[in-house]
Design an enzyme around this catalytic site. Structure first.
Site, PDB file in Angstrom:
ATOM      1  N   CYS A 204      -0.412  -1.311 -13.219  1.00 61.99           N
ATOM      2  CA  CYS A 204       0.617  -1.262 -12.173  1.00 61.99           C
ATOM      3  C   CYS A 204       1.829  -2.067 -12.628  1.00 61.99           C
ATOM      4  O   CYS A 204       1.675  -3.201 -13.097  1.00 61.99           O
ATOM      5  CB  CYS A 204       0.070  -1.814 -10.860  1.00 61.99           C
ATOM      6  SG  CYS A 204       1.330  -2.028  -9.569  1.00 61.99           S
TER       7      CYS A 204
ATOM      8  N   ASP B 250      16.839   2.971  13.248  1.00 61.74           N
ATOM      9  CA  ASP B 250      16.320   3.732  14.376  1.00 61.74           C
ATOM     10  C   ASP B 250      17.190   3.402  15.588  1.00 61.74           C
ATOM     11  O   ASP B 250      18.037   2.513  15.542  1.00 61.74           O
ATOM     12  CB  ASP B 250      14.850   3.427  14.628  1.00 61.74           C
ATOM     13  CG  ASP B 250      14.585   1.981  14.993  1.00 61.74           C
ATOM     14  OD1 ASP B 250      15.549   1.228  15.176  1.00 61.74           O
ATOM     15  OD2 ASP B 250      13.408   1.597  15.097  1.00 61.74           O
TER      16      ASP B 250
ATOM     17  N   CYS C 180       4.168  -3.455 -10.843  1.00 63.73           N
ATOM     18  CA  CYS C 180       4.710  -4.409  -9.871  1.00 63.73           C
ATOM     19  C   CYS C 180       4.659  -5.824 -10.458  1.00 63.73           C
ATOM     20  O   CYS C 180       3.846  -6.110 -11.342  1.00 63.73           O
ATOM     21  CB  CYS C 180       3.937  -4.343  -8.559  1.00 63.73           C
ATOM     22  SG  CYS C 180       2.401  -5.299  -8.516  1.00 63.73           S
TER      23      CYS C 180
END
Length: 415
Positions: free
Chosen positions: A308, A91, A310
């Protein structure tokens, strides 16, 4: 940048695209984790890479203050400095004009900051912002914009919008003179507050410069405005922005926000939410956020989410141990952070697959049914998705519709 739209939803404005940058290909739509200080808090670059993430965000303002541009130049840029071999977006520092406003004075030249660390004054001009981002070496760099709170009204909003356009011209000129526009890609940021007329004027000006920017961001939102206004601004911008450029909605991280924005035509989003909320002991799941600090998890031997992939869930780490150490041990914050980043990636990956397979409207309906369950759907989500042809209430007349933002949270053991 090479940007190619691969598939479009037959009902909504959602699309799947391939964005090739200097450090590889990123498939869109995608969520970008935020590495403010050149690190995802608690995780190594190797861990982040292993989660399947290949585009992250660094903060120009903070890296300029610490470690400073000279250190980054000596390191060979932020990729080498942080050991990250994939795509990187920076940014411009514009958001800090709002978040650190007590340290900031805006002039036409730029933003005069007093460092929050030592009080040292620093002038951030559009040219300096681009120069800093060149030193960082990000694959996508953002123009410096004059950001005001989304709740601001009156002449300051229009002033900031026009200044953002003038600053874009200065960013474009500085970037093109550098000779780096073939490896670093400049995005413009659409401002205009919550005023549709100002947004339209800004869009017209930004689109007129399309041959000199690689993509567009929708800025100035996620600052506390009503969600029913938020989605209308997103739709207005996404509807008008060019088809052949990526569209980036800044500061979006809640699961329902991400999917609504994708349906409205957004390709990219970022937010500190999944990593920050992990440090408070909250795990994100397809059935809503799970507050692991609550005593009901004290003896629960289930993982955060069955199935999941992960590392936390795949290793069988129980809710009980996460509850035991939530907010006390850094290892728990790391474990939940890994899960939350995979959750965000799975949401967006599922959206991509559904768009390609022609089932995105069903994907949305199934997600909202599982995520909100009997708690009821946020009215703004219902309205937003109806605007692109998806009726979440079709065949489900019993579902409640809740006014307000409708965020689903567990706040206490009574929840």
């Amino acid at each position: 940048m090479q940007f190619e739209v691969l598939a479009k939803c037959h009902t909504t404005r959602a699309r799947v695209s391939k964005m090739r940058l200097a450090h590889g290909v990123t498939m869109l739509p995608t969520f970008m984790p935020v590495a403010t200080q050149a690190a995802i808090k608690g995780l190594t670059p190797q861990q982040v890479e292993a989660l399947g993430v290949n585009l992250i965000l660094n903060n120009t303002y903070h890296l300029n203050l610490r470690p400073g541009i000279q250190v980054l130049k000596e390191a060979g840029g932020a990729h080498k400095f942080q050991g990250w071999n994939h795509n990187l977006l920076t940014d411009s520092g514009g958001f800090q004009l709002v978040s650190l406003s007590k340290f900031t004075k805006i002039t036409e030249e730029g933003a005069l900051f007093a460092s929050p660390f030592d009080g040292k004054p620093t002038m951030l001009t559009p040219e300096e912002s681009i120069s800093i981002q060149h030193a960082i070496g990000a694959d996508i760099i953002m123009q410096l914009d004059d950001v005001v709170s989304s709740l601001t009204v009156g002449p300051r909003v229009e002033e900031a919008m026009w200044r953002t356009i003038r600053w874009l011209d200065r960013c474009i000129e500085s970037h093109q003179k550098s000779g780096r526009d073939d490896v670093q890609n400049l995005f413009a940021i659409v401002q205009g507050g919550l005023n549709p007329d100002l947004r339209d004027k800004c869009l017209d000006e930004m689109i007129a410069r399309r041959d000199r920017v690689a993509g567009y961001a929708i800025g100035g939102l996620s600052g506390g405005e009503e969600k029913d206004i938020f989605w209308r601004v997103i739709k207005q911008c996404a509807d008008k922005l060019p088809e052949d450029r990526p569209r980036y909605s800044m500061g979006i991280g809640f699961a329902e926000d991400l999917l609504v924005c994708v349906a409205l035509g957004v390709d990219m989003a970022d937010c500190v939410f999944p990593t920050r909320t992990a440090r408070f002991g909250v795990a994100l799941t397809p059935k809503g956020p799970l507050n692991l600090r609550l005593s009901k998890h004290a003896a629960d031997m289930m993982p955060i989410e069955e199935g999941c992939p992960c590392p936390t869930c795949a290793s069988g780490t129980s809710r009980a141990i996460l509850h035991h150490n939530a907010t006390l041990e850094t290892a728990t914050a790391h474990a939940i952070t890994q899960h939350n980043l995979v959750f965000q990636a799975r949401i967006m990956g599922g959206a991509r697959d559904a768009i390609i397979n022609g089932t995105f409207p069903d994907y949305l309906k199934n997600f909202f049914a599982n995520y909100f369950g009997d708690a009821g759907y946020p009215e703004w989500c219902v309205n937003a998705l109806r605007s692109v042809g998806v009726d979440l209430l079709e065949g489900r007349p019993e579902v409640k519709v809740i006014s307000g933002d409708g965020a689903k949270w567990e706040y206490s053991d009574a929840a």
